[in-house]
Design a protein around this motif. Structure first.
Motif, PDB file in Angstrom:
ATOM      1  N   GLU A 193     -15.163  26.561 -18.119  1.00  0.00           N
ATOM      2  CA  GLU A 193     -14.048  25.628 -17.956  1.00  0.00           C
ATOM      3  C   GLU A 193     -12.754  26.228 -18.495  1.00  0.00           C
ATOM      4  OE1 GLU A 193     -13.478  21.363 -19.754  1.00  0.00           O
ATOM      5  OE2 GLU A 193     -14.487  21.363 -17.834  1.00  0.00           O
ATOM      6  N   HIS A 194     -12.892  26.883 -19.630  1.00  0.00           N
ATOM      7  CA  HIS A 194     -11.723  27.522 -20.240  1.00  0.00           C
ATOM      8  C   HIS A 194     -11.161  28.609 -19.320  1.00  0.00           C
ATOM      9  CE1 HIS A 194      -9.236  29.415 -23.298  1.00  0.00           C
ATOM     10  NE2 HIS A 194      -9.816  30.563 -23.033  1.00  0.00           N
ATOM     11  N   LEU A 195     -12.028  29.441 -18.810  1.00  0.00           N
ATOM     12  CA  LEU A 195     -11.579  30.533 -17.947  1.00  0.00           C
ATOM     13  C   LEU A 195     -10.956  29.976 -16.666  1.00  0.00           C
ATOM     14  CD1 LEU A 195     -14.603  32.990 -18.290  1.00  0.00           C
ATOM     15  CD2 LEU A 195     -12.301  33.312 -19.205  1.00  0.00           C
ATOM     16  N   TYR A 196     -11.550  28.919 -16.168  1.00  0.00           N
ATOM     17  CA  TYR A 196     -11.032  28.346 -14.930  1.00  0.00           C
ATOM     18  C   TYR A 196      -9.624  27.793 -15.139  1.00  0.00           C
ATOM     19  CZ  TYR A 196     -10.941  25.710 -10.597  1.00  0.00           C
ATOM     20  OH  TYR A 196     -10.599  25.223  -9.365  1.00  0.00           O
ATOM     21  N   MET A 197      -9.458  27.135 -16.264  1.00  0.00           N
ATOM     22  CA  MET A 197      -8.143  26.563 -16.540  1.00  0.00           C
ATOM     23  C   MET A 197      -7.100  27.669 -16.708  1.00  0.00           C
ATOM     24  SD  MET A 197      -6.759  23.712 -16.576  1.00  0.00           S
ATOM     25  CE  MET A 197      -7.577  22.231 -17.092  1.00  0.00           C
ATOM     26  N   LYS A 198      -7.499  28.713 -17.417  1.00  0.00           N
ATOM     27  CA  LYS A 198      -6.570  29.835 -17.581  1.00  0.00           C
ATOM     28  C   LYS A 198      -6.233  30.422 -16.206  1.00  0.00           C
ATOM     29  CE  LYS A 198      -5.865  31.982 -21.222  1.00  0.00           C
ATOM     30  NZ  LYS A 198      -4.749  31.996 -22.203  1.00  0.00           N
ATOM     31  N   HIS A 199      -7.242  30.519 -15.387  1.00  0.00           N
ATOM     32  CA  HIS A 199      -7.034  31.077 -14.060  1.00  0.00           C
ATOM     33  C   HIS A 199      -6.083  30.207 -13.247  1.00  0.00           C
ATOM     34  CE1 HIS A 199      -7.707  32.652 -10.126  1.00  0.00           C
ATOM     35  NE2 HIS A 199      -8.361  31.585  -9.721  1.00  0.00           N
ATOM     36  N   CYS A 200      -6.299  28.892 -13.308  1.00  0.00           N
ATOM     37  CA  CYS A 200      -5.446  27.982 -12.540  1.00  0.00           C
ATOM     38  C   CYS A 200      -3.994  28.082 -12.972  1.00  0.00           C
ATOM     39  CB  CYS A 200      -5.932  26.545 -12.706  1.00  0.00           C
ATOM     40  SG  CYS A 200      -7.482  26.219 -11.850  1.00  0.00           S
ATOM     41  N   ASN A 201      -3.783  28.451 -14.198  1.00  0.00           N
ATOM     42  CA  ASN A 201      -2.419  28.567 -14.696  1.00  0.00           C
ATOM     43  C   ASN A 201      -1.876  29.979 -14.575  1.00  0.00           C
ATOM     44  OD1 ASN A 201      -1.625  25.892 -15.575  1.00  0.00           O
ATOM     45  ND2 ASN A 201      -3.350  26.062 -16.970  1.00  0.00           N
ATOM     46  N   GLY A 202      -2.579  30.788 -13.839  1.00  0.00           N
ATOM     47  CA  GLY A 202      -2.077  32.135 -13.596  1.00  0.00           C
ATOM     48  C   GLY A 202      -2.239  33.082 -14.753  1.00  0.00           C
ATOM     49  N   GLY A 203      -3.054  32.703 -15.723  1.00  0.00           N
ATOM     50  CA  GLY A 203      -3.199  33.542 -16.905  1.00  0.00           C
ATOM     51  C   GLY A 203      -4.352  34.524 -16.851  1.00  0.00           C
ATOM     52  N   ALA A 204      -5.059  34.542 -15.731  1.00  0.00           N
ATOM     53  CA  ALA A 204      -6.204  35.444 -15.632  1.00  0.00           C
ATOM     54  C   ALA A 204      -6.072  36.291 -14.374  1.00  0.00           C
ATOM     55  CB  ALA A 204      -7.495  34.631 -15.601  1.00  0.00           C
ATOM     56  N   PRO A 205      -6.615  37.498 -14.415  1.00  0.00           N
ATOM     57  CA  PRO A 205      -6.509  38.358 -13.237  1.00  0.00           C
ATOM     58  C   PRO A 205      -7.166  37.708 -12.019  1.00  0.00           C
ATOM     59  CG  PRO A 205      -7.413  39.567 -15.109  1.00  0.00           C
ATOM     60  CD  PRO A 205      -7.372  38.121 -15.493  1.00  0.00           C
ATOM     61  N   MET A 265     -13.570  35.386 -11.082  1.00  0.00           N
ATOM     62  CA  MET A 265     -12.887  34.210 -10.570  1.00  0.00           C
ATOM     63  C   MET A 265     -13.610  33.641  -9.342  1.00  0.00           C
ATOM     64  SD  MET A 265     -10.798  33.737 -12.771  1.00  0.00           S
ATOM     65  CE  MET A 265     -10.524  34.783 -14.202  1.00  0.00           C
ATOM     66  N   GLU A 266     -14.210  34.508  -8.567  1.00  0.00           N
ATOM     67  CA  GLU A 266     -14.992  34.014  -7.446  1.00  0.00           C
ATOM     68  C   GLU A 266     -16.145  33.153  -7.919  1.00  0.00           C
ATOM     69  OE1 GLU A 266     -12.437  35.143  -4.949  1.00  0.00           O
ATOM     70  OE2 GLU A 266     -14.195  33.951  -4.481  1.00  0.00           O
TER      71      GLU A 266
END
Length: 576
Positions: free
Chosen positions: A550-562, A568-569
């Motif tokens: 959940e944490h990684l997904y949220m970071k991803h949604c906010n453009g904070g993850a590669p 991400m897939e």
DNA sequence: ATAGCCTTGATC
DNA sequence: GATCAAGGCTAT
């Protein structure tokens, strides 16, 4: 000048543990205002504590939110619009119809990493909404103490954020809101030391958006990509956070199937596209062991001479603050010393297939490659890249594993999508316990990389349950045979929905379970009820993994993850 | 207690 | 002077 945790007796009911953020060191460019608890604009906390929680229940997404990402649709519809990324929380179209570049402020539509509400600006270290800003301020200023009536793992979203302030504040800290940005003297106005950080972050996000736009254009032009609106140029463009998602989903499938060369061009991102990596993986696999397949940066971006040099120099670089891994970072083969009874051939083969030395080499090579010639790298981004690499080796391991390799690709995907994060957490426990993997490594550029965060999937507060489980495993004399058996149990989960060949999965699962049961009885008769105790730990690992996801997904949604990563897939696939 | 809006003031 | 991230105010 600092009001530390001990003085905050009201917050003392929350447990503290070590947590090192950059020390604020007082005023700096903050003007002194005198009086109160210290200097002007002085931080309320100089040494931010970590409020540790114990996670157990898996957070659930709000039933009111539609997760429209459809992996199958992505496979069978090149346009991918059936995937409906637009419906995924965090995926805001950055371009409205007819517009071209996301230069305007309106283009950067982000969601609060705490509750998903609309972001109103940078507050206490990162982009958050107005309500979470106020909540964080009230909590810190008024030294509020909250308790959670549930399992300290309540899901926080816009509609439920008021329900559990404990978990809300916990999430504020997890996502990186900074206690030291709340002023002890309540001085208004002005700027604090985070100003430059906000500026850099803005520039980075803008750059990412532009790169994503270019990537989309490139993909459209080079692969006949058409939008759902017919590709007429006025289509709503998919989010900058995951422009390649549809292709990446396809990539997972190809990855398992031993893919053919894709014609997709390389991403403008600094990291290679998953497809390119998978391609490299196949080439490499022909000549070396299965784990060595995972060296995307080396194969694709680094000249051969440098790779050789890096491998050569590797041993003297790692890590400076812990024992040399080359010697300590391997265990002495299967069941050494402990096994008194006969180990089943199956478990023996499982253990023989483990190549921890390769895992270690890949890890250190990647860390080295990513920091080569760079004075400072984004450590979260680096963590994502390491996790991504670990995922690739995991897919590779699974693909070559007994039971799993007999399954159809669709079943393989379902099993992997269900278990990848659990296995990453378990892997990390294994490497810490059996291979002396340190919790921290010093990168070639001098930065400290938190290796433990890999096992926590980036959530610092998961350290407590993580180490607690590790301690219990230690008490159970958890060994590499247990580890690899449990990994199979996680992978071969017959309860995964939609399996076509559930019978085979069930058979594999049962056989491994039986083998582990026998192994526990024969090799560790002195450990009371070891087998059942091992099984009780599985849901706890899952709980950590879910929070990490959940944490990684949220970071991803906010453009904070590669983006364009297998990681991400996987995050998207589970939310379809 | 929450959250939207307002005021402030250092930095650019 | 504009910006914007702090803290403050207040209707709910």
């Amino acid at each position: 000048m600092l009001l530390d945790m001990e003085q905050h007796s009201t917050l003392g009911s929350l447990s503290m543990s070590h947590f090192s953020l950059p020390s604020t060191g007082g005023s700096g460019d903050d003007a002194a205002a005198g009086g109160g608890g210290g200097g002007g604009n002085s931080p309320l906390y100089g040494s931010p504590p970590l409020y540790s929680i114990t996670a157990s229940a898996a957070p659930q997404h709000s039933p009111g939110i539609s997760y429209g990402y459809n992996l199958e649709a992505c496979f069978f519809s090149p346009s991918g619009t059936g995937g409906g990324l637009e419906q995924v929380p965090g995926f805001q179209p950055i371009l409205q119809q007819g517009s071209e570049l996301p230069d305007t402020k309106e283009g950067i539509e982000e969601l609060c990493p705490v509750c998903g509400d609309k972001v109103s600006g940078y507050h206490y270290g990162l982009l958050t909404c107005e309500s979470c800003k106020g909540f964080f301020k009230r909590t810190v200023q008024n030294k509020k103490v909250y308790t959670c009536v549930a399992e300290r793992s309540c899901h926080i979203d816009k509609t439920q954020r008021k329900r559990c302030p404990f978990c809300r504040f916990q999430k504020c800290l997890d996502v990186g809101m900074k206690l030291e940005a709340v002023r002890a003297d309540r001085m208004r106005g002005g700027r604090n030391k985070f100003g430059p950080m906000y500026k850099r972050d803005r520039a980075r996000k803008l750059q990412m958006i532009r790169q994503r736009q270019m990537a989309i254009q490139t993909l459209r032009n080079s692969s006949g990509y058409t939008s759902g609106n017919g590709g007429s140029g006025d289509a709503v463009t998919l989010s900058y956070t995951s422009p390649g998602s549809n292709f990446g989903a396809l990539q997972i499938k190809q990855e398992i199937q031993i893919p053919q060369v894709s014609s997709l061009t390389s991403s403008p991102d600094s990291s290679p596209s998953p497809i390119a990596v998978a391609l490299g993986q196949q080439q490499q696999q022909q000549q070396t062991s299965m784990y060595s397949a995972v060296l995307p940066a080396q194969q694709l971006q680094i000249p051969e001479q440098r790779v050789t040099q890096q491998v050569f120099e590797q041993s003297k670089l790692w890590p400076t603050n812990s024992p040399p891994p080359q010697k300590s970072f391997s265990y002495e083969g299967p069941s050494s010393g402990n096994s008194q009874g006969k180990v089943s051939p199956m478990i023996r083969d499982f253990v023989l297939a483990i190549d921890d030395q390769e895992w270690q080499n890949s890890l250190y090579n990647l860390l080295q490659n990513q920091t080569y010639n760079q004075c400072e790298v984004d450590l979260f981004e680096l963590m994502c890249k390491v996790l991504d690499q670990n995922l690739f080796s995991q897919v590779d391991w699974a693909r070559n594993s007994t039971f799993f390799k007999d399954l159809k690709v669709d079943d393989q995907m379902k099993l992997l999508q269900h278990s990848w994060s659990d296995m990453l957490v378990l892997d990390h426990m294994h490497h810490r316990m059996h291979n002396n993997l340190p919790d921290e490594a010093t990168l070639p550029n001098g930065q400290k990389f938190d290796l433990l965060s890999l096992g926590l999937l980036g959530v610092p507060s998961l350290a407590e349950p993580f180490t607690e489980i590790s301690t219990r495993l230690q008490d159970l004399k958890f060994d590499p045979s247990d580890y690899i058996s449990i990994k199979f149990l996680l992978l071969l989960n017959p309860d995964v929905r939609g399996l076509m060949n559930r019978k085979h999965v069930q058979e594999g699962h049962d056989q491994v379970q039986q083998a582990l049961h026998d192994y526990c009885l024969t090799s560790y008769p002195q450990v009371q009820d070891k087998f059942n105790k091992l099984l009780t730990i599985l849901p706890e690992i899952h709980s950590i993994a879910v929070r990490g996801e959940e944490h990684l997904y949220m970071k991803h949604c906010n453009g904070g993850a590669p983006t364009q990563t297998l990681l991400m897939e996987m995050l998207h696939a589970k939310r379809k």
